[in-house]
Design an enzyme around this catalytic site. Structure first.
Site, PDB file in Angstrom:
ATOM      1  N   THR A  84      10.526  -6.867  16.671  1.00  0.00           N
ATOM      2  CA  THR A  84      11.924  -6.952  17.099  1.00  0.00           C
ATOM      3  C   THR A  84      12.400  -8.388  17.269  1.00  0.00           C
ATOM      4  OG1 THR A  84      11.301  -6.821  19.435  1.00  0.00           O
ATOM      5  CG2 THR A  84      11.786  -4.735  18.307  1.00  0.00           C
ATOM      6  N   LYS A  85      11.468  -9.360  17.193  1.00  0.00           N
ATOM      7  CA  LYS A  85      11.797 -10.784  17.313  1.00  0.00           C
ATOM      8  C   LYS A  85      11.027 -11.550  16.251  1.00  0.00           C
ATOM      9  CE  LYS A  85      12.774 -10.670  22.221  1.00  0.00           C
ATOM     10  NZ  LYS A  85      12.416 -11.124  23.548  1.00  0.00           N
ATOM     11  N   HIS A 123      23.682  -0.115  12.621  1.00  0.00           N
ATOM     12  CA  HIS A 123      24.837   0.724  12.919  1.00  0.00           C
ATOM     13  C   HIS A 123      25.430   0.243  14.241  1.00  0.00           C
ATOM     14  CE1 HIS A 123      23.705   3.423   9.684  1.00  0.00           C
ATOM     15  NE2 HIS A 123      22.469   3.292  10.101  1.00  0.00           N
ATOM     16  N   GLY A 175      -0.865  -1.534   8.753  1.00  0.00           N
ATOM     17  CA  GLY A 175      -0.302  -0.217   8.521  1.00  0.00           C
ATOM     18  C   GLY A 175       0.660   0.231   9.616  1.00  0.00           C
ATOM     19  N   ASN A 210       0.840  -1.181   0.000  1.00  0.00           N
ATOM     20  CA  ASN A 210       0.000   0.000   0.000  1.00  0.00           C
ATOM     21  C   ASN A 210       0.889   1.251   0.000  1.00  0.00           C
ATOM     22  OD1 ASN A 210      -2.307   1.675   0.229  1.00  0.00           O
ATOM     23  ND2 ASN A 210      -3.334   0.113   1.456  1.00  0.00           N
TER      24      ASN A 210
END
Length: 186
Positions: free
Chosen positions: A164-165, A114, A141, A84
């Protein structure tokens, strides 16, 4: 000796300021400008641009502009995938997306990393970890998918989640950080 592009694609520390990588990003930016400036009525032109930008794609891929990515060539997309409006795909490492996967607006896929140590970070070197998204996945979304994540087949990620996992197949997961809410009946 590996090139900076080879280092980037294999997860090693690399310089994003490398001439070849800068040239590759510029090429992608020019194609993205064409895509993002195109009209809805210019479907054939959009498909041609997308074939140049993302050469590793199945049939019936639809990307609703505006769309942004770093390189394009590190993205592999199955058939019948839909992005989308306003999605961002930072593809310093490979990103694999299975067939029939749907992305809501403002979804962001990040592979770049980083260094945590400020002295290492000041070298301007970075690395990247791949993202793998299975088949028949729905990502709501404004979801952010972090580097190195795998999302299993048929999973649903709730809007606004920060992944994050890894997320296994056949689950609904949501939140910040994203957690499994329940198993989905298939």
């Amino acid at each position: 000796m590996k090139s900076e592009k080879e280092k980037m694609c294999t997860g090693a520390m690399y310089s994003p300021l490398d001439k070849q990588l800068s040239k590759d990003r510029l090429k992608a930016r020019e194609l993205l400008k064409e895509l993002n400036d195109s009209l809805e009525s210019e479907g054939a032109m959009r498909r041609n641009i997308l074939k140049k930008l993302i050469p590793n794609q199945g049939k019936n891929v639809w990307i609703q502009p505006p769309f942004y990515c770093d390189y394009g060539y590190n993205i592999t997309v199955g058939s019948k995938v839909f992005f989308n409006f306003n999605c961002i795909v930072l593809d310093a490492a490979p990103i694999k997306i299975g067939s029939r996967t749907l992305f809501g607006p403002n979804v962001q896929l990040y592979t770049a990393l980083h260094p945590m140590n400020h002295k290492e970070r000041s070298s301007l070197l970075e690395s990247a970890k791949p993202i793998v998204i299975g088949e028949d996945v729905w990502i709501g979304g404004s979801v952010v998918v972090c580097p190195g994540i795998t999302i299993g087949n048929r999973a649903v990620i709730g809007a606004g989640s920060i992944v994050t996992k890894d997320v296994p197949q056949d689950v609904f997961a949501a939140g910040n950080p994203c957690k499994i809410i329940r198993t989905l009946e298939q």
